[in-house]
Scaffold this motif. Structure first.
Motif, PDB file in Angstrom:
ATOM      1  N   VAL A 180       0.773  -1.142  -0.037  1.00  0.00           N
ATOM      2  CA  VAL A 180       0.025   0.170  -0.152  1.00  0.00           C
ATOM      3  C   VAL A 180       0.855   1.297  -0.067  1.00  0.00           C
ATOM      4  O   VAL A 180       0.702   2.115  -0.766  1.00  0.00           O
ATOM      5  N   ALA A 181       1.848   1.204   0.869  1.00  0.00           N
ATOM      6  CA  ALA A 181       2.749   2.462   0.966  1.00  0.00           C
ATOM      7  C   ALA A 181       3.670   2.605  -0.393  1.00  0.00           C
ATOM      8  O   ALA A 181       3.902   3.662  -0.847  1.00  0.00           O
ATOM      9  N   TYR A 182       3.820   1.326  -1.015  1.00  0.00           N
ATOM     10  CA  TYR A 182       4.921   1.599  -1.948  1.00  0.00           C
ATOM     11  C   TYR A 182       4.150   0.940  -3.166  1.00  0.00           C
ATOM     12  O   TYR A 182       4.492  -0.703  -3.388  1.00  0.00           O
ATOM     13  N   PRO A 183       3.290   1.235  -3.911  1.00  0.00           N
ATOM     14  CA  PRO A 183       2.679   0.526  -4.881  1.00  0.00           C
ATOM     15  C   PRO A 183       3.398  -0.001  -6.077  1.00  0.00           C
ATOM     16  O   PRO A 183       2.935  -1.115  -6.765  1.00  0.00           O
ATOM     17  N   GLN A 184       4.583  -0.058  -6.332  1.00  0.00           N
ATOM     18  CA  GLN A 184       5.651  -0.349  -7.291  1.00  0.00           C
ATOM     19  C   GLN A 184       5.849  -1.957  -6.642  1.00  0.00           C
ATOM     20  O   GLN A 184       6.488  -2.666  -7.522  1.00  0.00           O
TER      21      GLN A 184
END
Length: 207
Positions: free
Chosen positions: A197-201
């Protein structure tokens, strides 16, 4: 693949009912989205996984109806086992997709390595046969490590699914675990979910 809500330790029929209908709709939408996968194996695994996820949420809704007293004729234990079974199938199919992706990554890394070794073998000063004298298991593990290192989202997704599957394995009696191990798995899975969630990548994408 848009991820549906995937409770690490599903307690069907006991949680808040606010998002039950939304979970079913989300799982159906995810099933439709998985049809867009160009890779046949990924498409099949994800479609079946999302269908089972949708059935899990339907079972969970039925159990909620029973828990609030809207219908006393529902057999709680039977529906709870159905919920656990379909949640288990969903995770098993998602792990099958992960293993398939890992095999593709290993094949790619092995191909790239073979190309490098071929070019090095043409230069006697840059190639040492002794460096390659390792047994097949060490080579396989090294290849697996390099494959996952070059694809962090795949590693994260695999770890999360392995942690999630501990609970249905225990509920169905396939592989009993103590609550501490299941709780630790839930914690690791939650951290993995927060990272995506924090880093979609870091979310594994459908090919």
């Amino acid at each position: 693949m848009p991820s549906c809500v995937s409770p690490t330790r599903p307690r069907a029929g006991t949680d808040s009912s606010g998002f039950r209908l939304g979970n079913v709709v989300h799982a159906v939408q995810a099933t439709q989205h998985s049809f867009q996968a160009t890779d046949l194996v990924s498409c099949l695994c994800l479609t079946l996984a999302n269908l089972n996820r949708a059935i899990y949420f339907i079972c969970d809704t039925v159990l909620w109806v029973r828990s609030v007293g809207l219908s006393s004729g529902i057999r709680k234990e039977k529906w709870r086992m159905w919920a656990a079974r379909h949640y288990y199938y969903s995770l098993l199919l998602t792990l099958a997709r992960d293993l398939y992706e890992i095999s593709l990554q290993m094949e790619k890394v092995a191909h790239d390595r073979a190309k490098r070794e071929k070019s090095l073998s043409q230069n006697p000063f840059g190639y040492n046969v002794a460096d390659e004298e390792t047994d097949w298991l060490q080579s396989l593990l090294l290849l697996l490590f390099r494959s996952l290192k070059t694809h962090p989202p795949l590693l994260l997704d695999t770890v999360k699914n392995l942690c999630d599957i501990l609970n249905p394995l225990d509920q169905l009696g396939i592989c009993k675990s103590n609550p501490g191990i299941i709780g630790l798995g839930g914690l690791v899975s939650s951290i993995a979910g927060i990272i995506t969630v924090a880093y979609p990548q870091m979310k594994l994408r459908t090919r």
